[in-house]
Write an enzyme that holds these catalytic residues in place. Structure first.
Site, PDB file in Angstrom:
ATOM      1  N   CYS A   1       0.865  -1.161   0.000  1.00 25.12           N
ATOM      2  CA  CYS A   1       0.000   0.000   0.000  1.00 25.12           C
ATOM      3  C   CYS A   1       0.909   1.220   0.000  1.00 25.12           C
ATOM      4  CB  CYS A   1      -0.871   0.051   1.246  1.00 25.12           C
ATOM      5  SG  CYS A   1      -1.989  -1.355   1.387  1.00 25.12           S
TER       6      CYS A   1
ATOM      7  N   GLY B   1      -0.552   0.521  -4.955  1.00 23.34           N
ATOM      8  CA  GLY B   1      -1.862  -0.068  -4.709  1.00 23.34           C
ATOM      9  C   GLY B   1      -2.904   0.554  -5.597  1.00 23.34           C
TER      10      GLY B   1
ATOM     11  N   ASN C   1       0.629   0.852   5.739  1.00 18.58           N
ATOM     12  CA  ASN C   1       1.329   0.040   4.745  1.00 18.58           C
ATOM     13  C   ASN C   1       2.082  -1.043   5.496  1.00 18.58           C
ATOM     14  OD1 ASN C   1       4.267   0.528   2.636  1.00 18.58           O
ATOM     15  ND2 ASN C   1       2.752  -1.074   2.571  1.00 18.58           N
ATOM     16  N   GLY C   2       1.804  -2.298   5.150  1.00 18.88           N
ATOM     17  CA  GLY C   2       2.475  -3.415   5.824  1.00 18.88           C
ATOM     18  C   GLY C   2       1.456  -4.472   6.185  1.00 18.88           C
TER      19      GLY C   2
ATOM     20  N   CYS D   1      12.886  -4.219   3.815  1.00 20.80           N
ATOM     21  CA  CYS D   1      12.524  -5.141   2.717  1.00 20.80           C
ATOM     22  C   CYS D   1      13.365  -4.821   1.484  1.00 20.80           C
ATOM     23  CB  CYS D   1      11.041  -4.982   2.385  1.00 20.80           C
ATOM     24  SG  CYS D   1      10.560  -5.816   0.869  1.00 20.80           S
TER      25      CYS D   1
ATOM     26  N   TYR E   1      11.951  -4.500  -6.890  1.00 20.15           N
ATOM     27  CA  TYR E   1      10.735  -4.419  -7.697  1.00 20.15           C
ATOM     28  C   TYR E   1       9.751  -3.331  -7.298  1.00 20.15           C
ATOM     29  CZ  TYR E   1       6.051  -5.510  -9.351  1.00 20.15           C
ATOM     30  OH  TYR E   1       4.811  -5.412  -9.899  1.00 20.15           O
TER      31      TYR E   1
ATOM     32  N   SER F   1       9.429  -2.596 -14.825  1.00 24.18           N
ATOM     33  CA  SER F   1      10.281  -2.791 -13.648  1.00 24.18           C
ATOM     34  C   SER F   1      11.663  -3.351 -14.011  1.00 24.18           C
ATOM     35  CB  SER F   1       9.587  -3.696 -12.630  1.00 24.18           C
ATOM     36  OG  SER F   1       9.104  -4.857 -13.258  1.00 24.18           O
TER      37      SER F   1
ATOM     38  N   ASP G   1      14.220  -9.730 -16.080  1.00 29.84           N
ATOM     39  CA  ASP G   1      13.056  -9.382 -15.243  1.00 29.84           C
ATOM     40  C   ASP G   1      13.520  -9.392 -13.788  1.00 29.84           C
ATOM     41  OD1 ASP G   1      10.513  -8.648 -14.574  1.00 29.84           O
ATOM     42  OD2 ASP G   1       9.534 -10.470 -15.271  1.00 29.84           O
TER      43      ASP G   1
ATOM     44  N   CYS H   1       5.631 -13.722   1.597  1.00 29.47           N
ATOM     45  CA  CYS H   1       5.913 -12.566   2.448  1.00 29.47           C
ATOM     46  C   CYS H   1       4.752 -12.389   3.421  1.00 29.47           C
ATOM     47  CB  CYS H   1       6.047 -11.316   1.585  1.00 29.47           C
ATOM     48  SG  CYS H   1       6.270  -9.829   2.579  1.00 29.47           S
TER      49      CYS H   1
ATOM     50  N   CYS I   1      11.681 -13.815   1.598  1.00 27.81           N
ATOM     51  CA  CYS I   1      11.026 -14.461   0.450  1.00 27.81           C
ATOM     52  C   CYS I   1      11.992 -15.338  -0.336  1.00 27.81           C
ATOM     53  CB  CYS I   1      10.305 -13.447  -0.427  1.00 27.81           C
ATOM     54  SG  CYS I   1      11.258 -12.024  -0.864  1.00 27.81           S
TER      55      CYS I   1
HETATM   56  P1  AMP Z   1       4.530 -14.465 -12.291  1.00 25.86           P
HETATM   57  O1  AMP Z   1       3.858 -14.507 -13.609  1.00 25.86           O
HETATM   58  O2  AMP Z   1       3.590 -14.873 -11.197  1.00 25.86           O
HETATM   59  O3  AMP Z   1       5.809 -15.251 -12.234  1.00 25.86           O
HETATM   60  O4  AMP Z   1       4.865 -12.944 -11.978  1.00 25.86           O
HETATM   61  C1  AMP Z   1       6.106 -12.418 -12.279  1.00 25.86           C
HETATM   62  C2  AMP Z   1       5.983 -10.931 -12.560  1.00 25.86           C
HETATM   63  O5  AMP Z   1       5.285 -10.299 -11.491  1.00 25.86           O
HETATM   64  C3  AMP Z   1       7.341 -10.277 -12.674  1.00 25.86           C
HETATM   65  O6  AMP Z   1       7.380  -9.641 -13.926  1.00 25.86           O
HETATM   66  C4  AMP Z   1       7.405  -9.264 -11.542  1.00 25.86           C
HETATM   67  O7  AMP Z   1       7.827  -8.017 -12.026  1.00 25.86           O
HETATM   68  C5  AMP Z   1       5.997  -9.168 -11.022  1.00 25.86           C
HETATM   69  N1  AMP Z   1       5.918  -9.246  -9.560  1.00 25.86           N
HETATM   70  C6  AMP Z   1       6.697  -9.886  -8.712  1.00 25.86           C
HETATM   71  N2  AMP Z   1       6.270  -9.766  -7.442  1.00 25.86           N
HETATM   72  C7  AMP Z   1       5.162  -9.003  -7.488  1.00 25.86           C
HETATM   73  C8  AMP Z   1       4.246  -8.500  -6.523  1.00 25.86           C
HETATM   74  N3  AMP Z   1       4.353  -8.808  -5.243  1.00 25.86           N
HETATM   75  N4  AMP Z   1       3.235  -7.729  -6.938  1.00 25.86           N
HETATM   76  C9  AMP Z   1       3.086  -7.440  -8.224  1.00 25.86           C
HETATM   77  N5  AMP Z   1       3.897  -7.903  -9.184  1.00 25.86           N
HETATM   78  C10 AMP Z   1       4.932  -8.669  -8.859  1.00 25.86           C
END
Ligand code: AMP
Length: 482
Positions: A2, A28, A102-103, A238, A244, A285, A347, A384, A459
């Site tokens: 958040c 968020g 937030n948290g 964190c 990210y 990102s 990524d 997390c 994590c």
């Molecule tokens: P996935 O398809 O589930 O492997 O998601 C991977 C993608 O989600 C990566 O491109 C990350 O940039 C993004 N990502 C990783 N952690 C989070 C998070 N907690 N919230 C939103 N996006 C995330």
């Protein structure tokens, strides 16, 4: 995750809170809210959706007063619905209070059970409401002491802003897990608090400093004062914020997020080199890490994927159906750049593996000859409990599959992750480099220097700084949310 925002002493408090929240939108996107105080009474407005849609001008006009707090939410505890939107504002026997958080609290369910047993009635399923109830039953006289009393009973991550009719209180948990910064509008002497200092840029405030882990800042007509009401514990900031979550144009705890990400990419190139024609980011990102990878490897940087900016972050939507649709909606390959090329794709993380699998297929369909995935953090194996939405271990592909198995699943030619030590060193290097004379002008050094021991890396390692024992009611609460 958040985002929180607070402002004290400005005739346009609600408008500036609106802008401040807009700059935190990446933290968020499910709901947004603002509470103002006119010195005697709080006014609240909250809604589901993006800041820009939640607050039509006529609603902002109704939020009277010189003090405001605000919140943007993406749910990690409690479902995605209006009753869980924040700030939470209540009237109780000693006045009114509003809280934006937030948290994630790790003992919220146990506290809630105890509070309900003594008669508390909860309006939401959010863990933040527990704090409000604890404030209400505190026997302390001053608001800040009641907040400190409440927080001394909770465990977990909290960067909080609280509003009473006459004061703004900001608190960061003793581990310093989530960020929280202090800024100021020089002309009016207005204090501002925000999850990330990018909020300050938008409203022409300047960054003053980070709120320290375990610090409480109280702003009222007497000015700003700081206290440390909790027992000191080692910092566990964190590190995923740098990898990210935070905006790349933010500086958190004396680290430029942008420089940290470039360092992650440089380290990744050194640790996992590969012969290739191009290196491309998964936008947005992955971009700074890719710049670092290209620089360290000498492989040319290209934009091989274009992102539509009209959809939110893939993963941020709570329902799986929306998330899967989102990957296709969000990214499109640039065929002209990819034809017959050996490509490195950078990524920041692989969570479930669905995004990477779709990206690899997209790139191959668009003509790529080889696709080599490089991830600027280690394999995500543990959920997390402190505010990032990775709910169960079973959903994390790396918790049950080796790197080679993941490589096969996502159908890349090779897959490699940055190691834990190199990741920590890359972020600390950005912190140390910020001490250079040129960086110091724009980036004051955090009071506590960061070292490779300053981070929560649970994590990736499963080493949680606060033990988390799932409460039997947790399942029941999730069902209620549906
Ligand atoms: P996935 O398809 O589930 O492997 O998601 C991977 C993608 O989600 C990566 O491109 C990350 O940039 C993004 N990502 C990783 N952690 C989070 C998070 N907690 N919230 C939103 N996006 C995330």
């Amino acid at each position: 995750m958040c985002g929180v925002f607070g402002i004290y002493g400005h005739s346009e408090a609600a408008n500036l809170a609106y802008l401040g929240l807009h700059a935190l939108q990446h933290r968020g996107q499910e709901s947004a809210g603002i509470v103002t105080s006119d010195g005697s009474q709080l006014s609240l407005y909250r809604g589901m959706g993006h800041v820009i849609d939640v607050f039509p001008p006529e609603q902002i006009d109704k939020l009277k007063g010189n003090v405001a707090i605000g919140h943007v939410r993406y749910s990690t505890a409690g479902g995605s619905m209006l009753k869980n939107a924040q700030p939470i504002a209540v009237d109780y026997s000693r006045g009114s209070i509003a809280v934006a958080h937030n948290g994630n609290l790790t003992n919220a369910e146990a506290l809630r059970e105890r509070l309900e047993a003594r008669g508390s009635i909860f309006q939401s399923t959010s863990d933040t409401e527990v704090i409000v109830h604890l404030v209400a039953i505190s026997t302390q006289r001053a608001s800040e002491d009641r907040v400190a009393d409440a927080l001394s009973q909770v465990q977990g991550a909290y960067s909080l802003v609280c509003l009473t009719p006459t004061s703004l209180i900001a608190v960061r948990d003793p581990l310093g897990i989530r960020p929280l910064c202090l800024g100021k509008l020089s002309e009016t002497g207005t204090w501002v608090i925000a999850s990330e200092p990018t909020s300050f840029d938008l409203i022409d405030a300047h960054y003053v400093r980070d709120i320290e882990p375990g610090e409480m800042v109280i702003i009222d007509k007497g000015g700003l004062r700081s206290s440390r009401p909790f027992v000191d514990v080692p910092r566990h900031t964190c590190i995923f914020e740098y990898v990210y979550f935070a905006r790349p144009d933010s500086n958190l705890d004396g680290v430029s997020v942008y420089e940290a990400r470039k360092n992650l990419g440089r380290a990744l190139a050194k640790e996992h080199p590969i012969d290739a024609d191009l290196v491309i980011p998964v936008p947005d990102s992955g971009v700074p890490a890719t710049i670092g990878y290209a620089e360290a490897s000498g492989i040319p940087f290209e934009l091989g994927l274009v992102r539509s900016h009209y959809v939110g972050r893939t993963f941020i939507e709570p329902q799986a159906s929306i998330r899967h649709f989102g990957v296709r909606l969000k990214l499109n390959p640039v065929s002209a750049a990819l034809q017959d090329k050996r490509i490195v794709v950078v990524d920041d993380s692989i969570v479930r593996g669905t995004t990477s699998r779709k990206i690899v297929k997209m790139l191959r369909d668009a003509g790529a000859r080889e696709v080599h995935m490089r991830i600027s953090s280690p394999p995500t194996q543990w959920p997390c409990y402190y505010g990032i939405d990775t709910p169960t271990r079973g959903e994390l592909i790396a918790s049950s599959h080796s790197v080679e198995e993941i490589n096969q699943y996502i159908t890349s030619n090779t897959l490699a992750y940055l190691s834990l030590d190199r990741m920590k060193e890359a972020v600390v290097k950005a912190h140390i480099d910020s001490g250079s004379p040129s960086a110091r002008r724009s980036l004051p050094i955090a009071a506590q220097p960061l070292t490779t021991k300053s981070f929560c890396t649970a994590c990736w390692t499963g080493e949680y700084p606060i033990a988390f024992v799932p409460h039997p009611r947790q399942k029941q609460m999730r069902l209620l949310d549906c």
